[in-house]
Design a protein around this motif. Structure first.
Motif, PDB file in Angstrom:
ATOM      1  N   ALA A 117       0.842  -1.200   0.000  1.00  0.00           N
ATOM      2  CA  ALA A 117       0.000   0.000   0.000  1.00  0.00           C
ATOM      3  C   ALA A 117       0.878   1.252   0.000  1.00  0.00           C
ATOM      4  O   ALA A 117       0.607   2.217  -0.716  1.00  0.00           O
ATOM      5  N   HIS A 118       1.942   1.222   0.792  1.00  0.00           N
ATOM      6  CA  HIS A 118       2.806   2.406   0.835  1.00  0.00           C
ATOM      7  C   HIS A 118       3.485   2.647  -0.512  1.00  0.00           C
ATOM      8  O   HIS A 118       3.600   3.795  -0.958  1.00  0.00           O
ATOM      9  N   LEU A 119       3.932   1.590  -1.153  1.00  0.00           N
ATOM     10  CA  LEU A 119       4.614   1.749  -2.446  1.00  0.00           C
ATOM     11  C   LEU A 119       3.651   2.321  -3.499  1.00  0.00           C
ATOM     12  O   LEU A 119       4.075   3.022  -4.415  1.00  0.00           O
ATOM     13  N   GLU A 120       2.357   2.008  -3.342  1.00  0.00           N
ATOM     14  CA  GLU A 120       1.365   2.567  -4.268  1.00  0.00           C
ATOM     15  C   GLU A 120       1.059   4.031  -3.938  1.00  0.00           C
ATOM     16  O   GLU A 120       0.808   4.838  -4.827  1.00  0.00           O
ATOM     17  N   GLY A 121       1.109   4.358  -2.657  1.00  0.00           N
ATOM     18  CA  GLY A 121       0.732   5.705  -2.241  1.00  0.00           C
ATOM     19  C   GLY A 121       1.852   6.721  -2.301  1.00  0.00           C
ATOM     20  O   GLY A 121       1.612   7.910  -2.459  1.00  0.00           O
ATOM     21  N   CYS A 122       3.092   6.253  -2.177  1.00  0.00           N
ATOM     22  CA  CYS A 122       4.248   7.159  -2.143  1.00  0.00           C
ATOM     23  C   CYS A 122       5.095   6.920  -3.395  1.00  0.00           C
ATOM     24  O   CYS A 122       5.796   5.906  -3.486  1.00  0.00           O
ATOM     25  N   SER A 123       5.025   7.844  -4.335  1.00  0.00           N
ATOM     26  CA  SER A 123       5.702   7.591  -5.614  1.00  0.00           C
ATOM     27  C   SER A 123       7.220   7.523  -5.458  1.00  0.00           C
ATOM     28  O   SER A 123       7.888   6.745  -6.153  1.00  0.00           O
ATOM     29  N   ALA A 124       7.786   8.292  -4.527  1.00  0.00           N
ATOM     30  CA  ALA A 124       9.247   8.257  -4.360  1.00  0.00           C
ATOM     31  C   ALA A 124       9.696   6.901  -3.815  1.00  0.00           C
ATOM     32  O   ALA A 124      10.657   6.303  -4.325  1.00  0.00           O
ATOM     33  N   CYS A 125       9.012   6.406  -2.790  1.00  0.00           N
ATOM     34  CA  CYS A 125       9.362   5.079  -2.253  1.00  0.00           C
ATOM     35  C   CYS A 125       9.067   4.003  -3.304  1.00  0.00           C
ATOM     36  O   CYS A 125       9.803   3.011  -3.401  1.00  0.00           O
ATOM     37  N   GLY A 126       8.011   4.210  -4.082  1.00  0.00           N
ATOM     38  CA  GLY A 126       7.711   3.257  -5.160  1.00  0.00           C
ATOM     39  C   GLY A 126       8.839   3.188  -6.176  1.00  0.00           C
ATOM     40  O   GLY A 126       9.215   2.106  -6.640  1.00  0.00           O
ATOM     41  N   GLU A 127       9.413   4.344  -6.506  1.00  0.00           N
ATOM     42  CA  GLU A 127      10.539   4.363  -7.453  1.00  0.00           C
ATOM     43  C   GLU A 127      11.780   3.714  -6.828  1.00  0.00           C
ATOM     44  O   GLU A 127      12.525   2.996  -7.508  1.00  0.00           O
ATOM     45  N   ASP A 128      12.010   3.971  -5.536  1.00  0.00           N
ATOM     46  CA  ASP A 128      13.157   3.348  -4.859  1.00  0.00           C
ATOM     47  C   ASP A 128      13.015   1.822  -4.887  1.00  0.00           C
ATOM     48  O   ASP A 128      13.999   1.097  -5.077  1.00  0.00           O
ATOM     49  N   HIS A 129      11.806   1.358  -4.698  1.00  0.00           N
ATOM     50  CA  HIS A 129      11.539  -0.081  -4.731  1.00  0.00           C
ATOM     51  C   HIS A 129      11.834  -0.671  -6.105  1.00  0.00           C
ATOM     52  O   HIS A 129      12.520  -1.675  -6.237  1.00  0.00           O
ATOM     53  N   GLU A 130      11.345   0.007  -7.132  1.00  0.00           N
ATOM     54  CA  GLU A 130      11.574  -0.488  -8.502  1.00  0.00           C
ATOM     55  C   GLU A 130      13.065  -0.533  -8.817  1.00  0.00           C
ATOM     56  O   GLU A 130      13.554  -1.478  -9.449  1.00  0.00           O
ATOM     57  N   SER A 131      13.793   0.476  -8.376  1.00  0.00           N
ATOM     58  CA  SER A 131      15.228   0.534  -8.661  1.00  0.00           C
ATOM     59  C   SER A 131      15.986  -0.572  -7.938  1.00  0.00           C
ATOM     60  O   SER A 131      16.844  -1.231  -8.536  1.00  0.00           O
ATOM     61  N   LEU A 132      15.676  -0.777  -6.656  1.00  0.00           N
ATOM     62  CA  LEU A 132      16.398  -1.822  -5.907  1.00  0.00           C
ATOM     63  C   LEU A 132      16.087  -3.190  -6.491  1.00  0.00           C
ATOM     64  O   LEU A 132      16.984  -4.024  -6.666  1.00  0.00           O
ATOM     65  N   ARG A 133      14.850  -3.388  -6.835  1.00  0.00           N
ATOM     66  CA  ARG A 133      14.451  -4.671  -7.426  1.00  0.00           C
ATOM     67  C   ARG A 133      15.174  -4.897  -8.756  1.00  0.00           C
ATOM     68  O   ARG A 133      15.686  -5.988  -9.027  1.00  0.00           O
ATOM     69  N   ALA A 134      15.246  -3.855  -9.562  1.00  0.00           N
ATOM     70  CA  ALA A 134      15.913  -3.986 -10.871  1.00  0.00           C
ATOM     71  C   ALA A 134      17.404  -4.227 -10.706  1.00  0.00           C
ATOM     72  O   ALA A 134      18.001  -5.053 -11.415  1.00  0.00           O
ATOM     73  N   LEU A 135      18.023  -3.539  -9.760  1.00  0.00           N
ATOM     74  CA  LEU A 135      19.466  -3.697  -9.555  1.00  0.00           C
ATOM     75  C   LEU A 135      19.799  -5.112  -9.067  1.00  0.00           C
ATOM     76  O   LEU A 135      20.714  -5.762  -9.589  1.00  0.00           O
ATOM     77  N   ILE A 136      19.050  -5.592  -8.074  1.00  0.00           N
ATOM     78  CA  ILE A 136      19.334  -6.928  -7.524  1.00  0.00           C
ATOM     79  C   ILE A 136      19.056  -8.002  -8.577  1.00  0.00           C
ATOM     80  O   ILE A 136      19.818  -8.962  -8.714  1.00  0.00           O
ATOM     81  N   ALA A 137      17.992  -7.831  -9.327  1.00  0.00           N
ATOM     82  CA  ALA A 137      17.681  -8.815 -10.374  1.00  0.00           C
ATOM     83  C   ALA A 137      18.778  -8.820 -11.435  1.00  0.00           C
ATOM     84  O   ALA A 137      19.206  -9.883 -11.901  1.00  0.00           O
ATOM     85  N   THR A 138      19.279  -7.650 -11.793  1.00  0.00           N
ATOM     86  CA  THR A 138      20.344  -7.557 -12.798  1.00  0.00           C
ATOM     87  C   THR A 138      21.612  -8.245 -12.291  1.00  0.00           C
ATOM     88  O   THR A 138      22.258  -9.008 -13.012  1.00  0.00           O
ATOM     89  N   GLU A 139      21.953  -7.997 -11.036  1.00  0.00           N
ATOM     90  CA  GLU A 139      23.170  -8.594 -10.479  1.00  0.00           C
ATOM     91  C   GLU A 139      23.034 -10.112 -10.343  1.00  0.00           C
ATOM     92  O   GLU A 139      23.981 -10.843 -10.602  1.00  0.00           O
ATOM     93  N   ALA A 140      21.841 -10.549  -9.928  1.00  0.00           N
ATOM     94  CA  ALA A 140      21.634 -11.992  -9.750  1.00  0.00           C
ATOM     95  C   ALA A 140      21.755 -12.709 -11.092  1.00  0.00           C
ATOM     96  O   ALA A 140      22.328 -13.799 -11.168  1.00  0.00           O
ATOM     97  N   ARG A 141      21.237 -12.081 -12.148  1.00  0.00           N
ATOM     98  CA  ARG A 141      21.338 -12.707 -13.476  1.00  0.00           C
ATOM     99  C   ARG A 141      22.785 -12.741 -13.945  1.00  0.00           C
ATOM    100  O   ARG A 141      23.229 -13.691 -14.554  1.00  0.00           O
TER     101      ARG A 141
END
Lengths: 82, 221
Positions: free
Chosen positions: A55-79
């Motif tokens: 709910a917070h990630l949907e309501g707070c666009s800045a935290c939502g962007e931080d989430h997307e970035s961390l997820r993308a970075l970790i997924a990229t490194e894991a691959r």
């Protein structure tokens, strides 16, 4: 001036009223973001383990962007490691 | 097995995190080496974030992007060292550390992109945008009523500060870090204000029989 991004009324309604239900604060979100992202990427039910995060990630666009970035970075490194 | 799942915690991840903490809390050359490695990791994360935001920061010159990444890595290193005692091992140490670099880089790009720009805190006019969604006549009436009620409630029910924050963040797309800097406050404090304002608006809708949750229950799937 009104920004031109509000292409429809549903989007405007959502922005004005925010997500339903309880949500984490920005500080709580930041404290748990790494755990949440690893749970998500491992295919675990992150939202049951950390309620209020989605709910917070949907309501707070800045935290939502931080989430997307961390997820993308970790997924990229894991691959790259495999 | 779901191919979208990523194995993030292979054997040794916990040990790897423990070694990071030991090296960063050691003294002498061991710590110096760990600090240099950590800074390199944070710089990689900061460059990743600045790169993702390159399209949104097109007014920055070529060298600005790497300067921002370097500053972000430096600030993130200090933040990580200051919060080392908070690391609980719920994720890899590197995942935990990366979030500091991403946070610093994202905030710096947002602030730099808005440098010298006016931050709009008032709505010049209640937005009357064309509605591009297909709706029934009743749905169209409902959303018009909701928006009209919200427009009134924003003027009458919110405190001046709540109104200013809601208009800037939700209507005018001012980034929360930029607004926090201009109002000399924090992202968390601003979001709390936004959240409280939104809750007040939801209460107004519910009191008028226009509640969003009621609407969902009444709308057939």
């Amino acid at each position: 001036m009104i920004a031109p991004g509000h292409s429809n009324r549903d989007d405007l309604l959502a922005r004005l009223t925010g997500p339903p239900g309880p949500e984490l604060s920005c500080e709580e979100c930041f404290a748990q973001l790494d755990h949440y992202v690893e749970l998500e990427l491992a295919g675990t039910d992150a939202d049951t383990t950390i309620p209020g995060m989605r709910a917070h990630l949907e309501g707070c666009s800045a935290c939502g962007e931080d989430h997307e970035s961390l997820r993308a970075l970790i997924a990229t490194e894991a691959r790259a490691d495999t | 097995m779901d191919s979208s799942k990523i194995v993030l915690n292979p054997a040794g991840a916990e040990q790897e995190s423990r070694v990071w903490i030991e090296r960063l809390t050691a003294i002498g050359s061991e710590r110096d080496a760990a600090l240099a490695e950590l800074h390199a990791l944070l710089l990689r994360a900061a460059r990743f974030e600045v790169g993702r935001r390159r399209a949104a920061s097109s007014q920055l010159r070529g060298g600005d992007h790497d300067d921002l990444a370097q500053q972000s890595a430096d600030d993130a290193l200090l933040a990580v060292l200051g919060k080392l005692g908070d690391f609980r091992g719920e994720s890899r140490f590197t995942t935990w550390a990366y979030k500091f670099a991403l946070y610093e880089a994202a905030a710096k790009v947002r602030k730099r992109s808005w440098q010298g720009r006016e931050v709009p805190l008032t709505a010049e006019a209640w937005p009357l945008m064309a509605d591009d969604h297909q709706r029934t006549a009743q749905q169209s009436v409902e959303i018009t009523e909701r928006l009209a009620a919200l427009g009134e409630a924003i003027e009458r029910e919110l405190t001046p500060h709540q109104r200013e924050v809601l208009v800037a963040l939700a209507l005018n797309d001012v980034p929360i870090d930029v607004l926090a800097e201009r109002l000399n406050t924090t992202r968390g404090a601003l979001y709390k204000t936004l959240h409280d304002g939104r809750q007040k608006l939801r209460s107004v809708l519910a009191a008028r029989g226009l509640g969003l949750d009621e609407h969902k229950e009444q709308t057939p799937a």
